[in-house]
Design a protein around this motif. Structure first.
Motif, short mmCIF file in Angstrom:
data_model
loop_
_atom_site.label_atom_id
_atom_site.label_comp_id
_atom_site.label_asym_id
_atom_site.label_seq_id
_atom_site.Cartn_x
_atom_site.Cartn_y
_atom_site.Cartn_z
N TYR A 77 0.84 -1.20 0.00
CA TYR A 77 0.00 0.00 0.00
C TYR A 77 0.88 1.25 0.00
CZ TYR A 77 -2.74 3.83 1.94
OH TYR A 77 -3.31 5.06 2.16
N ASP A 78 1.88 1.28 0.87
CA ASP A 78 2.78 2.44 0.94
C ASP A 78 3.47 2.67 -0.40
OD1 ASP A 78 2.09 2.85 3.60
OD2 ASP A 78 3.88 1.84 4.39
N SER A 81 1.02 6.29 -7.40
CA SER A 81 -0.13 6.99 -7.97
C SER A 81 -1.28 7.01 -6.97
CB SER A 81 -0.59 6.31 -9.27
OG SER A 81 -1.05 5.00 -9.01
N LYS A 82 -2.31 7.74 -7.31
CA LYS A 82 -3.53 7.76 -6.49
C LYS A 82 -4.46 6.68 -7.01
CE LYS A 82 -2.41 10.77 -3.59
NZ LYS A 82 -1.98 10.22 -2.33
N TYR A 83 -5.19 6.07 -6.10
CA TYR A 83 -6.07 4.98 -6.50
C TYR A 83 -7.38 5.50 -7.07
CZ TYR A 83 -8.71 5.75 -2.19
OH TYR A 83 -9.47 6.31 -1.20
N GLN A 84 -8.03 4.61 -7.81
CA GLN A 84 -9.39 4.83 -8.30
C GLN A 84 -10.21 3.70 -7.73
OE1 GLN A 84 -8.69 4.44 -12.47
NE2 GLN A 84 -7.61 6.37 -12.64
N LEU A 85 -11.39 3.99 -7.21
CA LEU A 85 -12.25 2.93 -6.70
C LEU A 85 -12.99 2.27 -7.86
CD1 LEU A 85 -13.87 4.23 -3.40
CD2 LEU A 85 -12.27 2.34 -3.70
N VAL A 86 -12.88 0.96 -7.93
CA VAL A 86 -13.62 0.16 -8.90
C VAL A 86 -14.35 -0.89 -8.07
CG1 VAL A 86 -13.48 -1.39 -10.88
CG2 VAL A 86 -11.90 0.55 -10.70
N PRO A 89 -3.05 2.81 -10.90
CA PRO A 89 -2.38 2.70 -12.20
C PRO A 89 -0.86 2.68 -11.99
CG PRO A 89 -4.02 4.47 -12.20
CD PRO A 89 -3.85 4.02 -10.79
N MET A 90 -0.18 1.75 -12.64
CA MET A 90 1.28 1.69 -12.55
C MET A 90 1.88 2.66 -13.56
SD MET A 90 2.18 -2.29 -11.69
CE MET A 90 1.15 -3.18 -12.83
N THR A 91 3.07 3.15 -13.28
CA THR A 91 3.70 4.14 -14.14
C THR A 91 4.00 3.58 -15.53
OG1 THR A 91 5.81 3.57 -13.12
CG2 THR A 91 4.69 5.53 -12.30
N GLU A 92 4.24 2.28 -15.62
CA GLU A 92 4.39 1.63 -16.92
C GLU A 92 3.92 0.19 -16.80
OE1 GLU A 92 8.95 0.36 -17.35
OE2 GLU A 92 8.66 2.52 -17.19
N ALA A 93 3.51 -0.37 -17.93
CA ALA A 93 3.02 -1.75 -17.94
C ALA A 93 4.13 -2.71 -17.55
CB ALA A 93 2.48 -2.11 -19.31
N VAL A 94 3.74 -3.77 -16.87
CA VAL A 94 4.67 -4.83 -16.49
C VAL A 94 4.34 -6.04 -17.35
CG1 VAL A 94 5.41 -6.37 -14.64
CG2 VAL A 94 4.88 -3.99 -14.14
#
Length: 178
Positions: free
Chosen positions: A53-54, A60-65, A72-77
């Motif tokens: 979580y930290d 990034s800031k989370y979005q509730l789904v 969202p991650m800064t780049e795809a893994v």
């Protein structure tokens, strides 16, 4: 002659830097803490969830789904042929959202088996692999498992996650399934 040496040196430096960038990107995917967490590396504990979580909050800031916090991650893994762009925290679950409806493929890759129908899980497809007893962090409190789930609420994505289910929730699920 000096021109040829300069060309060779420049070309060599360019090739080395390209190789370093490529290997660094590949290593980042292989060692991504969020993707690894989805595979229960490490197994779910509240301490591990807090640390993730930290890290997610720094990213990034989370979005509730629904009931999930999606970061969202800064780049795809990219790992094992799958691509993830978001990290998820939900109750006693952490994982990644895999691009596409990939539950069947994830099940094959990570040795998951179909999960028994369960009214507490709102998935259209669900696979699970409970960690072996020796890898369970707190077997006296519940079980930890790797799951892959597709759901109507996640169109075009599949949740690959590590989840802790308490013994009381396991008993409730058994009773509801009857």
């Amino acid at each position: 002659m000096l021109l040829n040496i300069a060309r060779y040196t420049t070309f060599s430096a360019l090739m080395i830097s390209t190789a370093l960038v490529s290997s660094t990107a590949a290593m980042a995917a292989d060692n991504n803490p969020f993707y690894d967490a989805a595979l229960c590396k490490p197994a779910y504990t509240t301490k591990n969830a807090s640390a993730l979580y930290d890290e997610a909050e720094k990213m990034s800031k989370y979005q509730l789904v629904g009931m999930m916090a999606v970061y969202p991650m800064t780049e795809a893994v990219e790992k094992d042929g799958f691509s993830a762009k978001s990290f998820v925290l939900a109750g006693t679950t952490y994982g990644v959202l895999i691009e596409g409806q990939k539950a069947d493929e994830l099940a094959k890759t990570y040795n998951l088996t179909p999960e028994a129908p369960n009214p507490m899980i709102v998935a259209t497809k669900s696979y699970i692999r409970v960690l072996p007893e020796a890898e369970q962090p707190s077997p006296e409190m519940g079980r930890v498992a790797i799951t892959a789930r597709e759901a109507k609420g996640l169109p075009g994505q599949t949740l690959l996650s590590c989840e802790f289910t308490s013994l009381s929730d396991l008993e409730t699920m058994k009773a509801m399934a009857k």
